[in-house]
Design an enzyme around this catalytic site. Sequence first.
Site, PDB file in Angstrom:
ATOM      1  N   GLU A 211      -3.241  -9.346   2.214  1.00  0.00           N
ATOM      2  CA  GLU A 211      -4.276  -8.341   1.924  1.00  0.00           C
ATOM      3  C   GLU A 211      -4.634  -8.352   0.438  1.00  0.00           C
ATOM      4  OE1 GLU A 211      -1.524  -7.855   3.689  1.00  0.00           O
ATOM      5  OE2 GLU A 211      -1.823  -6.375   5.285  1.00  0.00           O
ATOM      6  N   GLY A 266       9.699  -2.318  -3.255  1.00  0.00           N
ATOM      7  CA  GLY A 266       8.283  -1.974  -3.368  1.00  0.00           C
ATOM      8  C   GLY A 266       8.029  -0.476  -3.378  1.00  0.00           C
ATOM      9  N   GLU A 352       9.915   3.801   6.008  1.00  0.00           N
ATOM     10  CA  GLU A 352      10.217   2.381   5.813  1.00  0.00           C
ATOM     11  C   GLU A 352      11.675   2.212   5.366  1.00  0.00           C
ATOM     12  OE1 GLU A 352       7.247  -1.097   4.683  1.00  0.00           O
ATOM     13  OE2 GLU A 352       7.950  -0.099   2.869  1.00  0.00           O
ATOM     14  N   HIS A 383      -5.880  25.387   8.848  1.00  0.00           N
ATOM     15  CA  HIS A 383      -7.078  25.469   9.695  1.00  0.00           C
ATOM     16  C   HIS A 383      -7.151  24.291  10.649  1.00  0.00           C
ATOM     17  CE1 HIS A 383      -8.833  28.822   7.356  1.00  0.00           C
ATOM     18  NE2 HIS A 383      -8.009  28.322   6.441  1.00  0.00           N
ATOM     19  N   LYS A 503       3.156  -9.176  11.093  1.00  0.00           N
ATOM     20  CA  LYS A 503       2.527 -10.098  10.133  1.00  0.00           C
ATOM     21  C   LYS A 503       2.457 -11.502  10.724  1.00  0.00           C
ATOM     22  CE  LYS A 503       4.354  -8.330   5.753  1.00  0.00           C
ATOM     23  NZ  LYS A 503       5.244  -8.685   4.655  1.00  0.00           N
TER      24      LYS A 503
HETATM   25  C1  G6Q Z   1       7.820  -1.570   0.195  1.00  0.00           C
HETATM   26  C2  G6Q Z   1       7.458  -2.701   0.993  1.00  0.00           C
HETATM   27  C3  G6Q Z   1       5.977  -2.980   1.073  1.00  0.00           C
HETATM   28  C4  G6Q Z   1       5.420  -3.758  -0.098  1.00  0.00           C
HETATM   29  C5  G6Q Z   1       4.048  -4.290   0.295  1.00  0.00           C
HETATM   30  C6  G6Q Z   1       3.379  -5.050  -0.819  1.00  0.00           C
HETATM   31  O1  G6Q Z   1       8.958  -1.241  -0.034  1.00  0.00           O
HETATM   32  O2  G6Q Z   1       8.184  -3.793   0.593  1.00  0.00           O
HETATM   33  O3  G6Q Z   1       5.225  -1.811   1.234  1.00  0.00           O
HETATM   34  O4  G6Q Z   1       5.369  -2.975  -1.241  1.00  0.00           O
HETATM   35  O5  G6Q Z   1       4.156  -5.086   1.424  1.00  0.00           O
HETATM   36  O6  G6Q Z   1       4.158  -6.133  -1.196  1.00  0.00           O
HETATM   37  P1  G6Q Z   1       3.836  -6.930  -2.509  1.00  0.00           P
HETATM   38  O7  G6Q Z   1       4.012  -6.008  -3.669  1.00  0.00           O
HETATM   39  O8  G6Q Z   1       4.817  -8.068  -2.545  1.00  0.00           O
HETATM   40  O9  G6Q Z   1       2.421  -7.385  -2.402  1.00  0.00           O
END
Ligand code: G6Q
Length: 540
Positions: A211, A266, A352, A383, A503
């Site tokens: 993405e 992440g 997650e 509401h 994925k």
């Molecule tokens: C969070 C996950 C996931 C990750 C995204 C983006 O803990 O690992 O949400 O942050 O998939 O990944 P990248 O930063 O590698 O693009």
Amino acid sequence: MSIAKAPLWRKLREHRESLETTHLRELFSHDKRRGPAMTVEHDGVVLDYAKNLVTAETMELLLDLAADRDLATGIDAMFSGHPINTTEHRAVLHTALRAPRDCSVLVDGHDVVPDVHDVLDQMREFADGVRSGTWRGFTGEPIRTVVNIGIGGSDLGPAMATHALREYMPDELDIRFVSNVDGHDIERALRGLDPARTLFVVASKTFTTVETLTNARTARAWLLAALGDSSAVARHFVAVSSNTDEVAAFGIDPANMFVFWDWVGGRYSLPSAIGLSVMIAIGPERFRELLAGAQSMDEHFRRAPFERNLPVLLGMLGVWYRGFCDTQTHAVLPYDQRLARLPAYLQQLDMESNGKSVTRDGTPIDIATAPIVWGEPGTNGQHAFFQLLHQGTEIVPCDFIGVLEPTHGMVEHHDLLMANLFAQAEALAFGRTPAEVVAAGVPESQVPHRTFAGNQPSTTILLPRLTPYTLGQLIALYEHKVFTQGWIWGVNSFDQWGVELGKALATRIYGEFDMERVNDDGHDSSTHALIQRYRRVRKN
Ligand code: G6Q
């Protein structure tokens, strides 16, 4: 070992049975000091858990459970850099991201704190440059819009924090976020922007996320179509990543790259370089305050006794509801429009991290783990879905989050907002009995419809003001709540293998759109028909 069969777990189950018919009305009327007795405070953050379906004995048993499950050892292991993310063999050190310069945190014998501060210094210099106009675009124009391209953990935290702290942003600067691979997202984000004054922060730990790279390529094409020279990329694109090779392969100068490390998950990465867009928005000093707030909560989590430890109490209450009260969901209800993105942020953090069904050693788990987390700001939610909270058939523990002092001067607005927060928690807890409804003169036939059972649990969290510091505290409060629960349940809160299968299948299906039609493509009949329908439209 089975958690459900552990003696304390059984004891808690029996205790819950003994409380099954006890109403919050009774608990409050038997103990006039219940409110203050069940309120704890740390550094201005107030946690009132009195309106939960618990007694002093419940809390004692829950804290015994925390001791029994060696929570203190877990906390220590995380803070000291042990590889507690066992399936990825990684330390979990988002707390090191906010450690003061004079601290030391070792990962495999290497002190990571100087590295953290080197990157913070690099971010500060860059953010100052963009804000002051010394960092200019390719044609010499100052930057007016920053577009953060990232998804999941590389989007939700910065988007939530930027929304929360918009009052700290200079008027001449705009920050936008693009996450979805849906082209409408980037199309809208780019609408009206001047390429010569736009900076893209491509935020991706791995720099392989489809993405993000798709959006980044589209953004680059958009920029080059306007500026016509590939050397413009160096002035309009920076990267936040832990993957230098992929950043260079994309065409971003590694000199314009801000690194972070594999020991930052992440969804825990907002205080790392992933927060670059937030730092540009609010300025380096304010960003430091956010880190300091988080650090204050880190220290509290690490050192405060469990009975006064905000994240531990919040976490153990969650363990209570999922383990013993059959609740399925947990509502996050910020009574502050600036925290509108907080429920989505916490949804990822919680679901997650702890949406797992095996323990750290791979054994199937025999208890319920993470709840479904959802929510919206109040008063809007009142509401919409509050009807179910008041008169539905589910028990839904709620977190009401309020801010005592607003930044605006509209007293009437704030009084109404706070009155609603307090009133909703009160109404949910105590309800309205049939006798009270009758006494209010309601006709007999309407009494069942206008009765409120009450006994809906909630916790109230109050911040003195919404500042970078208190936002940092709030983030760390929930991070450590999630850690507490994951540790008690025995799951690895720091991996996310559950996102992989979808994925892989998407990659396969994407590759099939251009193939000749095959009757037996190996998909089930539903998926097959859906793909065929899309291919027909796509062909035209
Ligand atoms: C969070 C996950 C996931 C990750 C995204 C983006 O803990 O690992 O949400 O942050 O998939 O990944 P990248 O930063 O590698 O693009």
